[in-house]
Scaffold this active site. Structure first.
Site, PDB file in Angstrom:
ATOM      1  N   CYS A   2      39.778  58.321  45.819  1.00  6.78           N
ATOM      2  CA  CYS A   2      39.113  59.590  46.128  1.00  6.78           C
ATOM      3  C   CYS A   2      37.956  59.871  45.184  1.00  6.78           C
ATOM      4  CB  CYS A   2      40.090  60.754  45.988  1.00  6.78           C
ATOM      5  SG  CYS A   2      41.617  60.529  46.875  1.00  6.78           S
ATOM      6  N   ARG A  27      33.817  53.928  46.295  1.00  3.73           N
ATOM      7  CA  ARG A  27      35.165  53.978  45.724  1.00  3.73           C
ATOM      8  C   ARG A  27      36.233  53.727  46.784  1.00  3.73           C
ATOM      9  NH1 ARG A  27      35.084  57.171  40.781  1.00  3.73           N
ATOM     10  NH2 ARG A  27      37.216  57.821  41.144  1.00  3.73           N
ATOM     11  N   TRP A  73      41.118  59.167  49.900  1.00  2.00           N
ATOM     12  CA  TRP A  73      41.779  57.890  50.152  1.00  2.00           C
ATOM     13  C   TRP A  73      43.249  58.253  50.272  1.00  2.00           C
ATOM     14  CZ3 TRP A  73      45.294  54.554  47.615  1.00  2.00           C
ATOM     15  CH2 TRP A  73      45.274  53.215  48.041  1.00  2.00           C
ATOM     16  N   ASN A  99      41.740  64.904  43.064  1.00  4.81           N
ATOM     17  CA  ASN A  99      42.048  63.468  42.974  1.00  4.81           C
ATOM     18  C   ASN A  99      43.325  63.326  42.174  1.00  4.81           C
ATOM     19  OD1 ASN A  99      39.642  62.908  44.109  1.00  4.81           O
ATOM     20  ND2 ASN A  99      38.699  62.008  42.299  1.00  4.81           N
ATOM     21  N   GLY A 100      44.155  62.375  42.533  1.00  2.03           N
ATOM     22  CA  GLY A 100      45.381  62.164  41.756  1.00  2.03           C
ATOM     23  C   GLY A 100      46.591  62.469  42.620  1.00  2.03           C
ATOM     24  N   GLU A 480      41.394  33.869  42.385  1.00  3.39           N
ATOM     25  CA  GLU A 480      40.310  34.821  42.625  1.00  3.39           C
ATOM     26  C   GLU A 480      39.585  34.500  43.938  1.00  3.39           C
ATOM     27  OE1 GLU A 480      39.540  37.584  41.629  1.00  3.39           O
ATOM     28  OE2 GLU A 480      37.430  37.872  42.111  1.00  3.39           O
ATOM     29  N   LYS A 484      39.204  37.126  46.955  1.00  2.03           N
ATOM     30  CA  LYS A 484      37.919  37.525  47.543  1.00  2.03           C
ATOM     31  C   LYS A 484      37.959  37.374  49.049  1.00  2.03           C
ATOM     32  CE  LYS A 484      36.406  39.462  45.178  1.00  2.03           C
ATOM     33  NZ  LYS A 484      36.981  39.654  43.879  1.00  2.03           N
ATOM     34  N   GLU A 487      40.414  39.961  50.796  1.00  2.00           N
ATOM     35  CA  GLU A 487      40.127  41.396  50.738  1.00  2.00           C
ATOM     36  C   GLU A 487      38.920  41.795  51.577  1.00  2.00           C
ATOM     37  OE1 GLU A 487      39.206  43.027  46.859  1.00  2.00           O
ATOM     38  OE2 GLU A 487      38.195  41.194  46.286  1.00  2.00           O
ATOM     39  N   HIS A 503      55.802  22.023  45.670  1.00  2.00           N
ATOM     40  CA  HIS A 503      57.049  22.769  45.459  1.00  2.00           C
ATOM     41  C   HIS A 503      57.270  23.840  46.533  1.00  2.00           C
ATOM     42  CE1 HIS A 503      57.669  20.699  41.712  1.00  2.00           C
ATOM     43  NE2 HIS A 503      56.471  21.054  41.296  1.00  2.00           N
ATOM     44  N   LYS A 602      37.700  51.212  45.190  1.00  2.00           N
ATOM     45  CA  LYS A 602      37.058  50.531  44.068  1.00  2.00           C
ATOM     46  C   LYS A 602      37.785  50.810  42.762  1.00  2.00           C
ATOM     47  CE  LYS A 602      33.868  48.113  42.093  1.00  2.00           C
ATOM     48  NZ  LYS A 602      34.051  46.658  42.241  1.00  2.00           N
TER      49      LYS A 602
HETATM   50  C1  F6R Z   1      39.118  42.895  43.708  1.00  2.00           C
HETATM   51  C2  F6R Z   1      39.048  44.090  42.887  1.00  2.00           C
HETATM   52  C3  F6R Z   1      40.316  44.638  42.349  1.00  2.00           C
HETATM   53  C4  F6R Z   1      40.092  45.111  40.904  1.00  2.00           C
HETATM   54  C5  F6R Z   1      41.363  45.796  40.367  1.00  2.00           C
HETATM   55  C6  F6R Z   1      41.197  46.196  38.920  1.00  2.00           C
HETATM   56  O1  F6R Z   1      37.846  42.494  44.114  1.00  2.00           O
HETATM   57  O2  F6R Z   1      38.009  44.626  42.669  1.00  2.00           O
HETATM   58  O3  F6R Z   1      41.342  43.699  42.400  1.00  2.00           O
HETATM   59  O4  F6R Z   1      39.752  44.014  40.110  1.00  2.00           O
HETATM   60  O5  F6R Z   1      41.643  46.917  41.132  1.00  2.00           O
HETATM   61  O6  F6R Z   1      40.107  47.043  38.759  1.00  2.00           O
HETATM   62  P1  F6R Z   1      39.472  47.298  37.342  1.00  2.00           P
HETATM   63  O7  F6R Z   1      38.842  46.039  36.879  1.00  2.00           O
HETATM   64  O8  F6R Z   1      38.468  48.386  37.580  1.00  2.00           O
HETATM   65  O9  F6R Z   1      40.579  47.717  36.433  1.00  2.00           O
END
Ligand code: F6R
Length: 607
Positions: A2, A27, A73, A99-100, A480, A484, A487, A503, A602
């Site tokens: 949010c 976000r 959100w 927010n929260g 990673e 990517k 997501e 395994h 985000k």
């Molecule tokens: C994936 C992504 C998330 C963040 C995770 C941690 O592309 O962006 O997996 O890496 O939510 O976020 P931060 O780094 O802001 O603590």
């Protein structure tokens, strides 16, 4: 997650609020809304979906010089217009954005219902509007503070009252809030991106702080009436950094920016004469750094993968035992905090709740935590005992790309520093620095292969399952790569150590499940090649990321992408970029919302 924004000043509030909400779109959200105070009282509009839907119902000439806005959100209650914020009390005298999570909202709701309050939404947040209304006796600050003393949970809120034109009351506990100070206007927002188009002067609120704002003044207190002396800080981000700058998506822009963001993370931090790193904000003496016997990194998501890469380097080069743990797991397992262990909290946003709470838990037990963050002034950056900013600039796309390589860069510098205090020689330190400085040029050459990667993505985007496989320092990079892809394209992808597939995961292999292999020319190459052959023997398709000119890999794989040759420690950077582009182009091929993938946020400020 949010986003909230508030405005009091001389401009049309609705325009400022909607512009601010657009800046907060990155976000992640599923509905939005605004409340504005004008001669008709509090007028509120809210709508599910993108902000454009909200714009369609807000009159263009809406009067009012103060107001609040929100991108939601969903956590408590589905994605509906009613559940969107702002929430107002029954008499439409109070409007609030939150927010929260209000953890005790059920008992508060029962109490309010007993008073005759009728709830319009299923959210936890709505209780706040009714609580403030319950305690309101012509003093909004007092009513908000009284309400907050009953609340258990996290909040970043902004509240306004019909009879208090121009006044906003903001408060935070666990969800960020920043005040932007303009000329005859004030802005409140969950992050600076919503205010930097108007001002570069800001104040970051701390937990359990309340701020009372009108167009000219602000006053900050704790939850009682103790005034707080706040420092006005310069906001360093530039507005252009929040624009796409000619790219179709922020994600593509940010992938391309790595040519600049990696050197930004190391520039001014290398001492060539002494072949070491100089990191100003650690708040540790050399003696204290020498006393470090163990490093533990805590992080989530992409940051977790970046930290894991650095663990390999820390052990190989600095010979310091290093481990990484998901912050969400560490917090609740009563971690053992040892005296000479140094903790690193790694977070792009600096606001991730899991990482923040883990940091607090370690500090509570007396541990020292350094924060490695991107967002200046973020909660983790401020609460840690020292740290390093990665300086990658605003990362707007939900999928993290440039922050990943900048995080590794910052952690590599820290490793170099520790290694040079221990057994790494001047010559070895110099070689390391030289290799690091060659990265931007190599990243540039990788960007030039983008059309080839786009063509590969076109060929493979319609497969429904992928494996990403790597070994050693490139194993986290494979995780990673899988993250990517899944997501942003919603293709199911799993990352494994290439050695582990036998395994279990190899059972997934058939003609319909391609495997994406990371095959640098390092000590583990022959092992990875054996794993590739195992896949081929089972009719699996293989895409390989190999080193330029590697014929052996090319002969086995169905498709190959090449990266320049470098030292083994630096392949994680070079392997990351083509995987990011591959995910990007697959998502494009499938017509996904690349920058704001479904269900994702985000900055994950809830647990
Ligand atoms: C994936 C992504 C998330 C963040 C995770 C941690 O592309 O962006 O997996 O890496 O939510 O976020 P931060 O780094 O802001 O603590």
């Amino acid at each position: 997650m949010c986003g909230i924004v508030g405005y009091s000043g001389f401009r049309q509030a609705s325009s400022v609020l909607i512009a601010g909400l657009k800046r907060l779109e990155y976000r992640g959200y599923d509905s939005s809304g605004i409340s504005v105070l004008n001669t008709q009282g509090l007028v509120t509009f809210k709508k599910t979906g993108k902000i454009i839907n909200l714009q369609q119902i807000v009159p263009k000439d809406l009067q009012g010089l103060s107001g609040i806005g929100h991108t939601r959100w969903a956590t408590h209650g589905g994605v509906t217009d009613r559940n969107a914020h702002p929430h107002n009390d029954g008499k439409n005298s109070i409007s609030i954005v939150h927010n929260g999570i209000i953890e005790n909202y059920i008992s508060l709701k029962e109490m309010l219902k007993a008073d005759g309050v009728v709830f319009k939404s299923e959210t936890d947040s709505e209780v706040l509007a009714h609580l403030v209304a319950k305690f309101y006796e012509d003093d909004l600050e007092k009513a908000v503070k009284k309400a907050l003393t009953l609340v258990k949970g996290t909040y970043g809120i902004i509240c306004m009252h019909r009879d208090k034109p121009g006044i906003l009351v903001g408060a935070r506990n666990g969800s960020p809030l920043v005040l932007g100070i303009g000329e005859k206007e004030m802005f409140l927002a969950s992050d600076v991106s919503a205010v930097i188009g108007y001002t570069k002067q800001g104040i970051y609120l701390v937990d359990r702080e309340v701020i009372i704002v009108d167009e000219n003044n602000y006053r900050s207190t704790d939850l009682g009436y103790q005034e707080l002396d706040k420092k006005v800080e310069h906001i360093s981000w530039e507005l252009e950094e929040l624009e796409k700058g000619g790219y179709p998506h922020f994600m593509l822009k940010e992938i391309f920016e790595q040519v600049d963001s990696i050197p930004r993370a190391y520039s001014g931090r290398i001492d060539e004469d002494l072949a070491t790193a100089k990191l100003g904000g650690l708040n540790m003496t050399n003696r204290e750094l020498l006393d470090v016997e163990r490093i533990k990194i805590i992080a989530a998501g992409t940051s977790f993968h970046a930290g894991w890469v650095a663990c390999y380097l820390m052990e190989s080069m600095a010979r310091i035992p290093c481990s990484i743990e998901l912050a969400s797991e560490l917090r609740y397992r009563n971690p053992i905090v040892e005296k000479n262990t140094l903790y690193l909290a790694l977070s792009q946003s600096g606001e991730t709740a899991d990482t923040l709470y883990a940091l607090r838990e370690i500090q509570r037990k007396g541990g020292r935590v350094l924060g490695i963050c991107n967002v200046v002034g973020s909660t983790i950056a401020r609460e840690s005992d020292g740290g390093v900013y990665i300086h990658s600039g605003p990362e707007i796309a939900v999928a993290s790309t440039k922050a990943f390589t900048s995080q590794i860069t910052a952690l590599y510098l820290f490793t170099l520093l520790l290694a040079r205090m221990r057994s790494l020689s001047w010559e070895e330190g110099t070689t390391f620095i030289n290799n690091l400085k060659k990265l931007p040029e190599m990243m540039q050459s990788l960007l030039e292969t983008k059309d080839q990667i786009a063509a590969l993505a076109k060929k493979y985007a319609h497969y429904q399952d992928f494996l990403f496989l790597g070994r050693g320092i490139n194993y986290p990079g494979a995780l990673e790569g899988a993250l990517k892809l899944k997501e942003i394209s919603y293709i199911h992808a799993e990352g494994f150590s290439a050695a582990e597939i036998k395994h279990g995961p190899i059972a997934l292999i058939n003609e319909e499940t391609p495997s994406f292999f990371l095959v640098p020319d390092d000590g583990l190459k022959s092992k990875v090649i054996s794993n590739m052959k195992e896949i081929k023997a089972r009719k699996g398709l293989v895409i390989a990321l190999a080193v330029e000119g590697d014929e052996e890999v090319a002969e086995i794989a169905d498709d190959v992408l090449y990266v320049p040759r470098t030292h083994d420690f630096f392949y994680p950077f070079l392997m990351a970029l083509p995987q990011q582009l591959f995910a990007y182009y697959c998502a494009l091929e499938l017509e996904r919302d690349v920058d704001q993938p479904r269900n994702l946020a985000k900055s994950v400020t809830v647990e």
